[in-house]
Design an enzyme around this catalytic site. Structure first.
Site, mmCIF file in Angstrom:
data_model
loop_
_atom_site.group_PDB
_atom_site.id
_atom_site.type_symbol
_atom_site.label_atom_id
_atom_site.label_comp_id
_atom_site.label_asym_id
_atom_site.label_seq_id
_atom_site.Cartn_x
_atom_site.Cartn_y
_atom_site.Cartn_z
ATOM 1 N N ALA A 81 29.514 23.970 30.506
ATOM 2 C CA ALA A 81 28.877 24.980 31.348
ATOM 3 C C ALA A 81 29.865 25.476 32.401
ATOM 4 O O ALA A 81 30.555 24.688 33.052
ATOM 5 C CB ALA A 81 27.642 24.399 32.018
ATOM 6 N N GLU A 132 43.602 52.233 23.296
ATOM 7 C CA GLU A 132 44.347 51.392 22.362
ATOM 8 C C GLU A 132 43.481 51.042 21.152
ATOM 9 O O GLU A 132 43.890 50.248 20.304
ATOM 10 C CB GLU A 132 44.828 50.113 23.040
ATOM 11 C CG GLU A 132 43.731 49.185 23.530
ATOM 12 C CD GLU A 132 44.261 47.817 23.938
ATOM 13 O OE1 GLU A 132 44.414 46.981 23.032
ATOM 14 O OE2 GLU A 132 44.510 47.606 25.137
ATOM 15 N N CYS A 166 46.339 48.479 27.686
ATOM 16 C CA CYS A 166 45.363 48.919 28.686
ATOM 17 C C CYS A 166 45.917 49.936 29.684
ATOM 18 O O CYS A 166 45.240 50.280 30.652
ATOM 19 C CB CYS A 166 44.825 47.708 29.441
ATOM 20 S SG CYS A 166 44.065 46.459 28.382
ATOM 21 N N ASN A 204 38.110 31.149 21.762
ATOM 22 C CA ASN A 204 38.220 31.155 23.216
ATOM 23 C C ASN A 204 38.347 32.549 23.820
ATOM 24 O O ASN A 204 37.938 32.770 24.958
ATOM 25 C CB ASN A 204 39.425 30.309 23.647
ATOM 26 C CG ASN A 204 39.237 28.836 23.354
ATOM 27 O OD1 ASN A 204 38.107 28.353 23.288
ATOM 28 N ND2 ASN A 204 40.336 28.109 23.168
ATOM 29 N N THR A 208 36.095 37.329 26.544
ATOM 30 C CA THR A 208 36.803 38.278 27.412
ATOM 31 C C THR A 208 36.746 39.704 26.862
ATOM 32 O O THR A 208 37.510 40.565 27.290
ATOM 33 C CB THR A 208 38.281 37.868 27.599
ATOM 34 O OG1 THR A 208 38.943 37.893 26.322
ATOM 35 C CG2 THR A 208 38.392 36.477 28.188
ATOM 36 N N SER A 258 50.588 36.207 28.733
ATOM 37 C CA SER A 258 50.055 37.481 29.205
ATOM 38 C C SER A 258 49.706 37.424 30.686
ATOM 39 O O SER A 258 49.950 38.382 31.429
ATOM 40 C CB SER A 258 48.826 37.875 28.382
ATOM 41 O OG SER A 258 48.501 39.234 28.591
ATOM 42 N N HIS A 301 43.367 46.321 37.212
ATOM 43 C CA HIS A 301 42.970 46.161 35.816
ATOM 44 C C HIS A 301 42.381 44.766 35.672
ATOM 45 O O HIS A 301 42.942 43.789 36.161
ATOM 46 C CB HIS A 301 44.167 46.329 34.890
ATOM 47 C CG HIS A 301 43.887 45.879 33.494
ATOM 48 N ND1 HIS A 301 42.861 46.416 32.739
ATOM 49 C CD2 HIS A 301 44.462 44.909 32.729
ATOM 50 C CE1 HIS A 301 42.834 45.805 31.559
ATOM 51 N NE2 HIS A 301 43.787 44.893 31.533
ATOM 52 N N LYS A 310 42.877 36.046 41.701
ATOM 53 C CA LYS A 310 44.206 35.435 41.747
ATOM 54 C C LYS A 310 45.270 36.478 42.074
ATOM 55 O O LYS A 310 46.252 36.184 42.769
ATOM 56 C CB LYS A 310 44.502 34.769 40.404
ATOM 57 C CG LYS A 310 45.794 33.978 40.352
ATOM 58 C CD LYS A 310 45.930 33.250 39.026
ATOM 59 C CE LYS A 310 47.202 32.417 38.974
ATOM 60 N NZ LYS A 310 47.323 31.666 37.693
ATOM 61 N N ASN A 380 35.563 43.426 29.763
ATOM 62 C CA ASN A 380 36.837 44.145 29.751
ATOM 63 C C ASN A 380 36.707 45.445 28.963
ATOM 64 O O ASN A 380 36.302 45.435 27.803
ATOM 65 C CB ASN A 380 37.913 43.246 29.129
ATOM 66 C CG ASN A 380 39.304 43.828 29.252
ATOM 67 O OD1 ASN A 380 39.510 44.890 29.833
ATOM 68 N ND2 ASN A 380 40.276 43.124 28.700
ATOM 69 N N SER A 414 49.596 45.394 28.322
ATOM 70 C CA SER A 414 50.491 44.431 27.691
ATOM 71 C C SER A 414 51.575 45.128 26.892
ATOM 72 O O SER A 414 51.413 46.249 26.424
ATOM 73 C CB SER A 414 49.684 43.493 26.793
ATOM 74 O OG SER A 414 48.850 42.650 27.553
#
Length: 508
Positions: A81, A132, A166, A204, A208, A258, A301, A310, A380, A414
């Site tokens: 969780a 893209e 992006c 994983n 996103t 990345s 972005h 961050k 995203n 990227s």
């Protein structure tokens, strides 16, 4: 759509549009040339000045009508969780069924913007698409959007698709401003369209994802002005995220690399921007360093929301290393142990991350947090991600709050291409002003997100499997209920035996 108009009917149509425009209430936009058919454009080369305050006049945001809950997705994927909701900072994720593709997303957002602003279709002289999401290696999304302009007879529209992960939307915005500030400008508006569908294979990276599109009307006397000469750009060759397999819409991703590339590009772009603005200041007699205190709001972005927090902390770390005064008090109190570090040695330094995340928390809440609303609940959107953050920021502040402020922006794609730039917000926040109307146009963002349908992880997974099944197929009509789409949404009606795509619009 009616394909052709006789010359007489064209003249009558132009006259009617001009008459209707003159009868409209206070216009949303300052005037460029309302119709190129009757008002001759003056080449910029013959003037002695730049067009004043080129920037964003109006915006429109589109996202899918369904989403999957990230808490439910954590349980479905049998992960601990909070991995998606806390670790990534994501609450919900919008996604598209086979009924929608990048062409339909962009058709929808452009038509909605033009309908809301009531602009004549022939008032647009440039249209560029950043994406893209490539469904054809030759035919541009922009060519599909020309379908919307057919009834107006306007085929004299510059611009084409721009692609690099992006970053394409930002490149398109820069190109629009450059066109308007050049001898090529014919006096009409520019449209910048950003649209993408972000999908990943099961695993994983899938949480996103997201999908959406943003359309921006660019012109002079804008409420959000692109600050001239203030772009810090960094580009290099790296394989952090790329799509070499044309038979799949999934990318190849090195996630750790990345993130490091994103932060390194942020450092570089911020340094270049800082050098340029300080040079401008010196020419104006101002001799002091630029810091985050000179930016009232900061948007990024957003691959996932946690990276943005961050990133703001990273900018604070940049300022800290360059601070020449007392860093033992104020916002830098307790950070002196990090004084001797070099930026290039700290991309994986968890102690730096933790310390500056804590130190920058109040700054994050004030400058950036509100811009993450759409990303938190939709995910995203690739090229349109940064501009979805801009719309979210506008939706959470009044025109009075924003007036006169500077909005910093960091765009990353990227591969890689990145820029740090800024908008200067108009001082005029009075009722009926362009700024007030732009801000008001975003006020329904929360209501629209709340009106979406929640889909179970099981159904979401089945729809993702359908996307895999139909990707690059021909001679089919997409499965799904058209009534599940928002009213006014364009959708893929059929792909024929020659891969030609036909679109239709759900009635408004």
């Amino acid at each position: 759509m009616q394909r052709l108009l006789t010359p007489v009917r064209q003249v009558l149509q132009v006259k009617r549009v001009m008459q209707e425009a003159s009868l409209l209430p206070a216009r949303l936009l300052p005037a460029a040339h309302p119709s190129f058919s009757t008002v001759p454009a003056v080449p910029l080369a013959k003037t002695d000045t730049w067009p004043k305050d080129v920037g964003i006049l109006a915006m429109e945001v589109y996202f899918p009508a369904q989403y999957v809950d990230q808490t439910e997705l954590e349980k479905f994927n049998k992960v601990e969780a909070g991995r998606y909701t806390v670790g990534l900072g994501q609450t919900q994720m919008g996604f598209c069924s086979v009924q929608e593709d990048v062409n339909s997303l962009c058709l929808t957002v452009v038509q909605q913007l033009m309908e809301r602003t009531q602009l004549p279709w022939d008032s647009v002289g440039r249209l560029e698409v950043g994406t893209e999401t490539i469904i054809d290696k030759s035919k541009a999304v922009k060519t599909v959007l020309m379908e919307l302009f057919q009834d107006s007879g306007n085929t004299d529209i510059e611009g084409i698709d721009t692609t690099n992960a992006c970053y394409g939307g930002t490149a398109s915005l820069f190109n629009a401003a450059n066109w308007m500030e050049s001898s090529s400008w014919d006096g009409r508006y520019a449209l910048v369209v950003c649209g993408d569908i972000a999908v990943y294979p099961s695993g994983n990276a899938r949480p996103t994802g997201g999908a959406g599109a943003v359309a921006m009307l660019v012109g002079p006397e804008a409420p959000l002005v692109l600050e001239r000469g203030l772009r810090g750009t960094h580009m290099e060759n790296v394989y952090d995220f790329y799509k070499p397999d044309v038979t799949s819409e999934y990318p190849l991703v090195d996630g750790k690399l990345s993130i490091q590339c994103y932060l390194r590009a942020l450092d570089k772009c911020y340094a270049f921007y800082r050098q340029k603005i300080e040079k401008q200041w010196k020419q104006a007699g101002i001799d002091r360093p630029f810091t985050l205190d000179d930016v009232q709001y900061m948007i990024f972005h957003t691959p996932f929301c946690k990276l943005v927090q961050k990133s703001l902390a990273r900018l604070m770390f940049n300022d800290f290393l360059l601070a020449s005064g007392d860093t033992q008090t104020g916002i830098y109190k307790g950070l002196e142990a990090f004084r001797g570090l070099k930026l290039e040695d700290t991309y994986t330094n968890k102690d730096v991350d933790k310390a500056f995340l804590k130190a920058s928390l109040n700054m994050f809440n004030k400058k950036t947090k509100n811009s993450l609303y759409l990303s938190t609940y939709n995910g995203n959107m690739y090229t349109s991600s940064l501009y979805g953050c801009l719309a979210s920021l506008l939706a959470h502040h009044s025109a009075q709050d924003l007036a006169g402020s500077r909005i910093g922006a960091f765009s990353y794609g990227s591969g890689l291409a990145a820029s740090f730039f800024s908008f200067r917000v108009s001082q005029d926040a009075s009722p009926g002003s362009p700024l007030e109307k732009l801000v008001s146009s975003t006020s329904d963002l929360q209501k629209r997100l709340a009106s979406r349908k929640r889909v179970s992880p099981e159904e979401f997974t089945e729809i993702m499997n359908q996307r895999e099944q139909y990707y690059h197929k021909m001679n089919f009509s997409p499965p799904g209920d058209k009534n599940s789409l928002f009213p006014g949404t364009w959708y893929l009606e059929r792909v024929d035996e020659l891969y030609r795509r036909k679109y239709a619009r759900r009635p408004v």
